[in-house]
Design a protein around this motif. Structure first.
Motif, PDB file in Angstrom:
ATOM      1  N   GLY A  15     -65.826  -1.673 -27.964  1.00 15.74           N
ATOM      2  CA  GLY A  15     -65.445  -0.276 -27.523  1.00 15.74           C
ATOM      3  C   GLY A  15     -64.553  -0.739 -28.600  1.00 15.74           C
ATOM      4  N   VAL A  16     -63.047   0.325 -28.364  1.00 17.61           N
ATOM      5  CA  VAL A  16     -62.581   0.734 -28.924  1.00 17.61           C
ATOM      6  C   VAL A  16     -60.852   0.408 -28.595  1.00 17.61           C
ATOM      7  CG1 VAL A  16     -62.110   3.083 -28.566  1.00 17.61           C
ATOM      8  CG2 VAL A  16     -60.948   2.432 -30.642  1.00 17.61           C
ATOM      9  N   VAL A  17     -59.498   0.328 -29.259  1.00 17.64           N
ATOM     10  CA  VAL A  17     -58.390  -0.504 -28.675  1.00 17.64           C
ATOM     11  C   VAL A  17     -57.533   1.129 -29.426  1.00 17.64           C
ATOM     12  CG1 VAL A  17     -56.057  -1.627 -29.017  1.00 17.64           C
ATOM     13  CG2 VAL A  17     -58.022  -2.569 -29.099  1.00 17.64           C
ATOM     14  N   THR A  18     -57.116   1.966 -27.952  1.00 15.92           N
ATOM     15  CA  THR A  18     -56.053   3.018 -28.739  1.00 15.92           C
ATOM     16  C   THR A  18     -54.702   2.660 -27.844  1.00 15.92           C
ATOM     17  OG1 THR A  18     -56.413   4.048 -26.528  1.00 15.92           O
ATOM     18  CG2 THR A  18     -58.267   4.128 -28.883  1.00 15.92           C
ATOM     19  N   GLY A  19     -53.664   3.711 -27.697  1.00 15.86           N
ATOM     20  CA  GLY A  19     -52.459   3.839 -26.853  1.00 15.86           C
ATOM     21  C   GLY A  19     -51.987   4.648 -26.693  1.00 15.86           C
TER      22      GLY A  19
ATOM     23  N   ASN B 171     -63.049   1.135 -23.607  1.00 12.04           N
ATOM     24  CA  ASN B 171     -61.908   1.942 -24.082  1.00 12.04           C
ATOM     25  C   ASN B 171     -60.483   0.701 -23.600  1.00 12.04           C
ATOM     26  OD1 ASN B 171     -59.116   2.951 -25.446  1.00 12.04           O
ATOM     27  ND2 ASN B 171     -59.369   4.850 -24.685  1.00 12.04           N
ATOM     28  N   LEU B 172     -59.570   0.181 -24.239  1.00  7.48           N
ATOM     29  CA  LEU B 172     -58.743  -0.876 -23.999  1.00  7.48           C
ATOM     30  C   LEU B 172     -57.414  -0.048 -24.525  1.00  7.48           C
ATOM     31  CD1 LEU B 172     -60.539  -3.757 -24.939  1.00  7.48           C
ATOM     32  CD2 LEU B 172     -60.152  -2.758 -22.451  1.00  7.48           C
ATOM     33  N   ARG B 173     -56.885   0.723 -24.025  1.00  5.31           N
ATOM     34  CA  ARG B 173     -55.333   1.419 -24.383  1.00  5.31           C
ATOM     35  C   ARG B 173     -53.961   0.572 -23.549  1.00  5.31           C
ATOM     36  NH1 ARG B 173     -55.816   7.014 -21.416  1.00  5.31           N
ATOM     37  NH2 ARG B 173     -57.113   8.637 -22.922  1.00  5.31           N
ATOM     38  N   PHE B 174     -53.629   0.144 -25.180  1.00  2.00           N
ATOM     39  CA  PHE B 174     -52.079  -0.419 -25.725  1.00  2.00           C
ATOM     40  C   PHE B 174     -51.156  -0.140 -24.334  1.00  2.00           C
ATOM     41  CE2 PHE B 174     -48.386  -2.913 -27.199  1.00  2.00           C
ATOM     42  CZ  PHE B 174     -49.136  -4.841 -26.821  1.00  2.00           C
TER      43      PHE B 174
END
Length: 451
Positions: free
Chosen positions: A273-277, A357-360
């Motif tokens: 996936g992706v890391v977003t914020g 999606n792993l949101r910070f």
């Protein structure tokens, strides 16, 4: 703009009530293998669709015909005509959808697609079909919990996207020569709740103003000329992401009943996936660079001192994975940047997906109201909302007084727990083991339920 494909979910079957409709719920055979593009809602992300995609896959729909959009800036502008940092206009969203549909048609060599939208995503679908040339590319549209007639009707802010009295929705809802609100030649299905959709309420109860009339009724999402179904006891998000909603989507797309309403596990699971914020209070789907991600196996006593099974530092694209996972193992996804940790605790993932999606996430705003040194958890349900009377959450078997009650309008809440050891958090039979934190500014543990 990011386009991802594939795969999430577990099930409980809810009773369905069908309202009188103008459309037919039988799909032409030619549509059975059209590519399906899933369009998320305001502030949301492609990962919301993982469960629905897994259910389509579990019922034999080809994986390479299932797509989910990830809008770069998913939050709507306050005033659609005025630029607003990290937010998108109705034109921005429809243009991005148009580009993605074109890509899907080219990639699959299909003549048309089927579009499925949650909430704001449904409005974007309608805008694209009516004004972006979509009527030539779309065979059918499914609008789940879409506020087609607004969240409220007001003379204030006529450029508000969700204002039923505003320019945007007045234009979308202008009846054609046949008196219908849908576009001829495209089959439409709307899914709405009986009384639990926070954005289809006759009063402002969802915003704390129960004495104020919104000008909207419970059937606000329905459209003249479409097939309009009521799914009782579902909240705003469940109308898109619950197994009962999947059942109606599958029937509308294929003309047949699904064989199963539970996700069928795969023997080999690969996730990425992706890391977003966030930008201020607005969530974005823009990638974050420099996040240190570690994935840990979670045992009955939590993570403990176990070594990570996977570790990476994100580059400019924010991507992570692939990680070869077990479909029976719970994992903790630990994001760290400049000494601050955000930890997602997830139940076992039964199938592969590239959409996580792993949101910070920022520190929760109500942290200041908690006693100093209290051991805390943030309990999150991305595919639905909490209501203590309907879906009690328990920690170590005990109900939580902090869980919101009444109309389901919140998807997360903080709770204090006793001790620093691992605790067992349960919702609808799904249990996640997690370790609390006494300083959320340094360590934010998030219970991330799948459904």
């Amino acid at each position: 703009m990011i386009l991802n494909r594939r795969t999430f979910f577990l099930a409980s079957v809810l009773i369905l009530v069908t309202l009188p409709t103008f459309g037919q719920n039988t799909a032409p055979k030619a549509e059975a293998n059209y590519p399906i593009v899933f369009v998320h809602g305001n502030g949301d992300d492609a990962a919301k669709w993982v469960g629905i995609l897994w259910l389509f896959e579990s019922n034999g729909y080809p994986k390479d015909r299932l797509y989910a959009i990830r809008f770069s800036n998913p939050a709507a502008r306050t005033d659609d005509t005025k630029p607003e940092a990290n937010r998108s206009s109705t034109v921005d969203a429809a243009a991005e959808l148009s580009s993605i549909v074109t890509r899907v048609l080219l990639e699959t060599h299909s003549s048309k697609v089927i579009l499925v939208g949650s909430s704001r995503g449904g409005l974007t679908i309608r805008n694209y079909i009516q004004h972006g040339g979509g009527r030539n590319n779309v065979a059918a549209a499914i609008l789940a919990g879409t506020p087609n007639h607004g969240v409220l009707v007001s003379t204030a802010n006529p450029n508000g996207e969700f204002n039923g009295g505003g320019h945007y929705l007045q234009d979308l809802n202008q009846a054609g020569e046949d008196g219908n609100e849908v576009v001829a030649g495209v089959r439409f299905l709307t899914l709405r709740s009986d009384k639990l959709d926070k954005y289809a309420q006759p009063t402002g109860i969802a915003s704390g103003a129960p004495q104020t009339s919104t000008g909207i009724s419970f059937d606000g999402p329905a459209l003249r000329g479409g097939t309009n179904l009521v799914l009782p006891n579902l909240d705003h998000r469940e109308l898109a992401f619950a197994p009962a909603a999947f059942r109606e989507m599958f029937r509308f797309v294929t003309g047949a009943e699904p064989k199963t309403l539970t996700v069928q596990p795969e023997p080999t699971v690969q996730i990425s996936g992706v890391v977003t914020g966030f930008a201020g209070i607005a969530p974005t789907n823009l990638p974050l660079q420099g996040i240190h991600l570690k994935i840990f196996a979670v045992g009955k006593d939590g993570v403990g001192d176990a070594a990570p099974l996977y570790a990476v530092t994100t580059s400019a694209d924010g991507q992570w994975g692939p990680f070869n996972a077990s479909s029976t193992q719970e994992y903790c996804f630990d994001l760290e940047m400049e000494g601050r940790h955000v930890r997602y605790y997830k139940a076992p993932l039964p199938r592969s997906t590239a959409l996580l999606n792993l949101r910070f996430a920022p520190v929760p705003r109500d942290t200041a109201t908690r006693p100093a040194g209290a051991e805390l958890l943030l309990i999150s349900r991305p595919q639905g909302y909490f209501s203590r009377e309907r879906d009690p959450v328990t920690v170590n078997g005990n109900p939580l007084s902090e869980e919101p009650q009444g109309l389901p309008v919140r998807d997360s809440f903080l709770t204090a727990v006793n001790g620093t050891k691992a605790v067992y958090v349960t919702l609808r039979g799904e249990t996640i083991i997690a370790q609390p934190s006494n300083d959320l500014s340094k360590e934010l543990p998030i219970i991330d339920f799948l459904w």
